[in-house]
Write a protein that holds these residues in place. Structure first.
Motif, short mmCIF file in Angstrom:
data_model
loop_
_atom_site.label_atom_id
_atom_site.label_comp_id
_atom_site.label_asym_id
_atom_site.label_seq_id
_atom_site.Cartn_x
_atom_site.Cartn_y
_atom_site.Cartn_z
N GLY A 229 37.55 -9.10 -0.53
CA GLY A 229 36.99 -8.61 0.73
C GLY A 229 38.03 -8.07 1.67
N TRP B 293 40.07 -10.29 10.80
CA TRP B 293 40.99 -10.47 9.68
C TRP B 293 42.40 -10.82 10.17
CZ3 TRP B 293 41.07 -11.52 4.77
CH2 TRP B 293 42.20 -11.25 4.01
N LYS C 175 40.30 -7.00 4.83
CA LYS C 175 40.03 -6.40 6.13
C LYS C 175 38.71 -5.64 6.19
CE LYS C 175 42.36 -4.31 9.94
NZ LYS C 175 43.65 -4.21 10.55
N PRO C 176 38.32 -4.92 5.12
CA PRO C 176 37.01 -4.24 5.20
C PRO C 176 35.83 -5.20 5.36
CG PRO C 176 38.30 -3.33 3.40
CD PRO C 176 39.05 -4.52 3.92
N LEU C 177 35.94 -6.39 4.81
CA LEU C 177 34.85 -7.36 4.89
C LEU C 177 34.84 -8.07 6.25
CD1 LEU C 177 32.53 -8.87 3.46
CD2 LEU C 177 34.24 -10.53 2.71
N GLY D 144 36.73 -7.22 9.12
CA GLY D 144 36.94 -6.38 10.30
C GLY D 144 38.10 -6.86 11.15
#
Length: 149
Positions: free
Chosen positions: A122, A131, A124-126, A128
Motif C-alpha cells: 500500500g 503515511w 503512501k498511495p494507500l 495518503g
C-alpha cells in the motif's frame, strides 16, 4: 523342489504391545500409522520422545506461553506434537492444546501477513498524507537527531 512345504512361523502373541517394558526393541507397525490408526507416541520423536503425562504438561505450557506474545511457541507445539494433530482420535488430553495452538498460530500469521502486506504494497498511495507519521525511517529527522550540533 518342494512346493507344498513352506515354513510358517506363528507369533504366540498376535498383538504385541510395543510399549511393554519387556520388549527391548519396540518398533511400531508403520503401516498402521500410515493408514490412519492412532499413533503410538504423541511426539515426532517416537519412542525417544516424552511420555503421555509429560506431553500433556509440555503442550499446555507451549499453548499458555503462546499468549504471552510468543505465538511461535504455538507453531512449535504443532510441529512437536504433529502425530496428535494429524490423527483426530489420538491423545485427546493433548489434542485440545495442539489444535488450539494451530488455530492461534493461523490467526496470528494471517494478522501479521495482512499488516506487513498492507504497508509493503500500500504505502503512501494507500495512506495518503498520514503515511509520513506512520513510517519510522524519518523519525530521526522529526526528533532532530540527525545533526550533531
Amino acid at each position: 523342489m518342494e512346493t507344498g512345504s513352506q515354513t510358517h512361523t506363528s507369533n504366540p502373541d498376535p498383538n504385541p504391545n510395543p510399549n511393554n517394558p519387556n520388549n527391548r526393541n519396540p518398533s511400531p507397525n508403520r503401516s498402521s500409522i500410515v493408514f490412519g490408526s492412532s499413533p503410538l507416541w504423541p511426539t515426532i520423536d517416537g519412542p525417544l520422545g516424552l511420555s503421555e503425562e509429560a506431553s500433556v504438561n509440555y503442550a499446555r505450557s507451549f499453548y499458555s506461553f503462546g499468549f504471552a506474545m510468543l505465538p511461535w511457541l504455538w507453531a512449535l507445539n504443532c510441529f512437536y506434537f504433529w502425530p496428535v494433530l494429524r490423527h483426530s482420535r489420538s491423545f485427546p488430553r493433548i489434542r485440545h492444546y495442539v489444535v488450539r495452538s494451530a488455530v492461534g498460530f493461523g490467526v496470528f500469521t494471517a494478522i501479521l501477513a495482512t499488516w506487513a502486506l498492507t504497508f509493503a504494497i500500500g504505502g503512501k498511495p494507500l495512506f495518503g498524507p498520514v503515511w509520513d507519521q506512520l513510517v519510522m525511517y524519518n523519525l530521526a529527522d522529526r526528533l532532530g537527531l540527525t545533526g550533531w550540533s
